[in-house]
Design a protein around this motif. Structure first.
Motif, mmCIF file in Angstrom:
data_model
loop_
_atom_site.group_PDB
_atom_site.id
_atom_site.type_symbol
_atom_site.label_atom_id
_atom_site.label_comp_id
_atom_site.label_asym_id
_atom_site.label_seq_id
_atom_site.Cartn_x
_atom_site.Cartn_y
_atom_site.Cartn_z
ATOM 1 N N THR A 10 0.654 -1.200 0.026
ATOM 2 C CA THR A 10 -0.148 0.139 -0.075
ATOM 3 C C THR A 10 0.925 1.345 -0.124
ATOM 4 N N PHE A 11 1.943 1.151 0.848
ATOM 5 C CA PHE A 11 2.962 2.438 0.771
ATOM 6 C C PHE A 11 3.395 2.571 -0.452
ATOM 7 N N LEU A 12 3.895 1.685 -1.068
ATOM 8 C CA LEU A 12 4.380 1.764 -2.617
ATOM 9 C C LEU A 12 3.510 2.215 -3.487
ATOM 10 N N ALA A 13 2.222 1.826 -3.400
ATOM 11 C CA ALA A 13 1.026 2.272 -4.248
ATOM 12 C C ALA A 13 1.047 3.804 -4.213
ATOM 13 N N VAL A 14 0.915 4.382 -2.829
ATOM 14 C CA VAL A 14 0.946 5.916 -2.711
ATOM 15 C C VAL A 14 2.085 6.469 -3.079
ATOM 16 N N ALA A 15 3.280 5.824 -2.880
ATOM 17 C CA ALA A 15 4.546 6.714 -3.357
ATOM 18 C C ALA A 15 4.342 6.725 -4.936
ATOM 19 N N GLU A 16 4.071 5.428 -5.523
ATOM 20 C CA GLU A 16 4.132 5.398 -6.932
ATOM 21 C C GLU A 16 2.910 6.267 -7.608
ATOM 22 N N HIS A 17 1.981 6.351 -6.999
ATOM 23 C CA HIS A 17 0.812 7.142 -7.712
ATOM 24 C C HIS A 17 0.392 8.443 -7.331
ATOM 25 N N GLY A 18 1.471 8.791 -6.239
ATOM 26 C CA GLY A 18 1.095 10.338 -5.920
ATOM 27 C C GLY A 18 0.319 10.818 -4.733
ATOM 28 N N PRO A 60 2.362 16.455 -12.591
ATOM 29 C CA PRO A 60 3.334 17.379 -12.044
ATOM 30 C C PRO A 60 4.483 16.551 -11.320
ATOM 31 N N GLN A 61 4.110 15.534 -10.809
ATOM 32 C CA GLN A 61 4.937 14.692 -9.876
ATOM 33 C C GLN A 61 5.938 14.115 -10.673
ATOM 34 N N GLY A 62 6.044 13.998 -11.875
ATOM 35 C CA GLY A 62 6.866 13.244 -12.579
ATOM 36 C C GLY A 62 6.734 11.789 -12.849
ATOM 37 N N HIS A 63 5.253 11.453 -12.771
ATOM 38 C CA HIS A 63 5.138 9.951 -12.617
ATOM 39 C C HIS A 63 5.104 9.218 -14.027
ATOM 40 N N LEU A 64 4.989 10.116 -15.234
ATOM 41 C CA LEU A 64 4.721 9.758 -16.555
ATOM 42 C C LEU A 64 5.853 10.382 -17.292
ATOM 43 N N VAL A 65 6.028 9.835 -18.268
ATOM 44 C CA VAL A 65 7.169 10.320 -19.437
ATOM 45 C C VAL A 65 6.441 10.184 -20.667
ATOM 46 N N VAL A 106 4.580 0.914 13.131
ATOM 47 C CA VAL A 106 5.229 -0.105 13.267
ATOM 48 C C VAL A 106 6.537 0.259 13.304
ATOM 49 N N LEU A 107 6.945 1.213 12.230
ATOM 50 C CA LEU A 107 8.411 1.364 11.834
ATOM 51 C C LEU A 107 9.008 2.619 12.867
ATOM 52 N N GLU A 108 7.735 3.350 13.420
ATOM 53 C CA GLU A 108 8.283 4.282 14.415
ATOM 54 C C GLU A 108 8.902 5.432 13.589
ATOM 55 N N VAL A 109 8.621 5.507 12.280
ATOM 56 C CA VAL A 109 9.079 6.874 11.466
ATOM 57 C C VAL A 109 7.947 7.304 10.643
ATOM 58 N N GLN A 110 8.218 8.602 10.125
ATOM 59 C CA GLN A 110 7.265 9.307 9.496
ATOM 60 C C GLN A 110 7.745 9.033 8.106
ATOM 61 N N LEU A 111 6.743 8.702 7.135
ATOM 62 C CA LEU A 111 7.022 8.381 5.839
ATOM 63 C C LEU A 111 6.685 9.271 4.779
ATOM 64 N N PHE A 112 5.907 10.206 5.289
ATOM 65 C CA PHE A 112 5.264 11.288 4.252
ATOM 66 C C PHE A 112 5.109 12.609 5.169
ATOM 67 N N HIS A 113 5.495 13.719 4.716
ATOM 68 C CA HIS A 113 4.971 14.794 5.156
ATOM 69 C C HIS A 113 3.494 15.247 4.765
ATOM 70 N N ARG A 114 2.727 15.804 5.318
ATOM 71 C CA ARG A 114 1.188 15.999 5.042
ATOM 72 C C ARG A 114 1.326 17.492 4.876
ATOM 73 N N VAL A 115 1.380 18.009 3.656
ATOM 74 C CA VAL A 115 1.326 19.370 3.185
ATOM 75 C C VAL A 115 0.031 19.573 2.578
ATOM 76 N N GLY A 116 -1.141 20.113 3.234
ATOM 77 C CA GLY A 116 -2.065 20.112 2.649
ATOM 78 C C GLY A 116 -2.755 19.119 2.598
ATOM 79 N N ARG A 117 -3.101 18.796 1.256
ATOM 80 C CA ARG A 117 -3.892 17.653 0.747
ATOM 81 C C ARG A 117 -2.634 16.688 0.208
ATOM 82 N N ARG A 118 -1.488 17.171 -0.187
ATOM 83 C CA ARG A 118 -0.501 16.443 -0.746
ATOM 84 C C ARG A 118 0.342 15.736 0.301
ATOM 85 N N LEU A 119 0.905 14.741 -0.247
ATOM 86 C CA LEU A 119 1.808 13.823 0.491
ATOM 87 C C LEU A 119 3.400 13.938 -0.204
ATOM 88 N N VAL A 120 4.362 14.448 0.677
ATOM 89 C CA VAL A 120 5.686 14.741 0.310
ATOM 90 C C VAL A 120 6.681 13.577 1.152
#
Length: 305
Positions: A13-21, A158-163, A47-61
C-alpha cells in the motif's frame, strides 16, 4: 527488525501511494477505499516508528525515510517481477493482455494495420484499445489500467510519474464538401464565414476548430459554434462527407478524399497547424515482455527518424 513483524500488504500500500502520488490514486489502483489506504499507511508508520510522508495540505511529500523505503521497495519489486517472469516465461515471449489508450479522435488509418501486424508477429498477445480524453488516459496510466497511451499533448503529471516519447507530427487541415467550401479555394475562409458555417468536431473539452481558428486568424479565443460533437476523427470525416458541416482533420486522413475531389481544403493563414503525437508511459515502470514488444513496435512504426 524482523520481516515477520511487518505486514507486507502495508508495504504494498505504501508503494502504491508513493508510485501514484497520493492516497486517492493509490486507492483506485488497489481497489480500496481512501480511508483503508490511509489507515494502512498510518499503521506502517506506527510499526516502523518513523514518518514516511510529510502532509502538506492535501499533498503527501516523502520524508528522507520514505524516499529510501520507496526506492528499495521499487528495486525489490522489479527484481521479484523479473524472477517470476524468468520462471513462468523463460523465453520472454510477448503474451497476455496489453492495453493501449488512444486520445479521442486518433485516426484508424494509422492504427489498424499496425495492430494487425503486431498480432501476427505475436500470436499469444491479446489487445484492448481504450479511447479517452488526455486526462482520462493519464489517470488510467497512473492507476495501472492501461500500459501506454497515444497523446497529442506532451505534458505529463506534475509529480513526474509519467514520461512521453515523441512519435510523429501531423498537420491539421479544415475540410469541407463543395456545399460548405468557398466558391474559390484560392481565397481564404474569413472568420465571419466560418462562424456562420456548421462545424463537426470530436474533442469537446478542447475543440480542435477553436485551435485551428486561433492559429490561422491569430485571435486568442474565437467563438466557433459546433453543430455536431463526434466521437472520433473518422466519424468527423464521414459526417463532413455527408455534407453536415466542415471539420478539422489530420492531413493524411483528408488527402485521399481531396485527391478524388470529394473534399476541399479551406485555407487560413500560410502556416500549417501542427500536432505532435506522443507515447506516454509510467516513468520507470515495469515492462513485461509483451509491453516491451508493443512499445518497440510503436516507436519503430510511428517514430520519426
Amino acid at each position: 527488525m524482523e520481516l515477520h513483524q511487518i505486514d507486507l500488504n502495508k508495504l504494498n500500500t505504501f508503494l502504491a501511494v508513493a508510485e501514484h502520488g497520493g492516497v486517492t490514486a493509490a486507492a483506485r489502483h488497489l481497489a480500496l477505499t481512501p480511508s483503508a489506504v490511509s489507515q494502512s499507511l498510518s499503521g506502517l508508520e506506527d510499526v516502523l516508528e518513523v514518518q514516511l510522508f510529510h502532509r502538506v495540505g492535501r499533498r503527501l511529500v516523502e520524508t528522507r525515510e520514505g524516499s529510501l523505503l520507496h526506492q528499495r521497495l521499487r528495486d525489490y519489486q522489479a527484481g521479484l517481477r523479473d524472477t517470476l517472469e524468468e520462471i513462468v516465461n523463460p523465453d520472454r515471449e510477448a503474451r497476455g493482455l496489453l492495453r493501449i489508450g488512444l486520445f479521442l479522435g486518433f485516426p484508424r488509418e494509422r492504427l489498424a494495420g499496425f495492430l494487425a501486424r503486431f498480432i501476427e508477429q505475436h500470436p499469444r498477445v491479446r489487445l484492448k484499445v481504450v479511447y479517452g480524453s488526455i486526462q482520462e488516459l493519464s489517470d488510467r496510466l497512473l492507476d495501472g489500467r492501461i500500459d501506454m497511451a497515444f497523446s497529442f499533448e506532451r505534458e505529463t503529471d506534475p509529480q513526474g510519474h509519467l514520461v512521453a516519447t515523441r512519435l510523429f507530427r501531423q498537420e491539421l487541415v479544415l475540410v469541407a464538401t463543395r456545399s460548405h467550401a468557398p466558391v474559390s479555394t484560392r481565397k481564404a475562409f474569413d472568420l465571419e464565414a466560418l462562424q456562420r458555417t456548421p462545424v463537426v468536431d470530436y474533442f469537446q473539452s478542447g475543440p480542435v476548430i477553436q485551435r485551428w481558428a486561433a492559429h490561422h486568424y491569430r485571435k486568442r479565443s474565437p467563438r466557433i459554434p459546433v453543430k455536431v460533437w463526434a466521437a472520433t476523427t473518422n466519424l468527423v470525416l464521414d459526417l463532413v462527407l455527408q455534407g453536415v458541416g466542415v471539420g478539422v482533420l489530420p492531413d493524411y486522413v483528408a488527402t485521399p478524399y481531396v485527391r478524388r475531389k470529394r473534399l476541399r481544403v479551406i485555407r487560413g493563414s500560410d502556416r500549417p497547424l501542427v500536432d505532435h503525437i506522443w507515447l506516454k508511459e509510467l516513468a520507470g515502470g515495469y515492462r513485461s515482455p509483451g509491453v516491451e514488444a508493443l512499445r518497440t513496435a510503436a516507436v519503430e512504426e510511428f517514430g520519426e527518424a
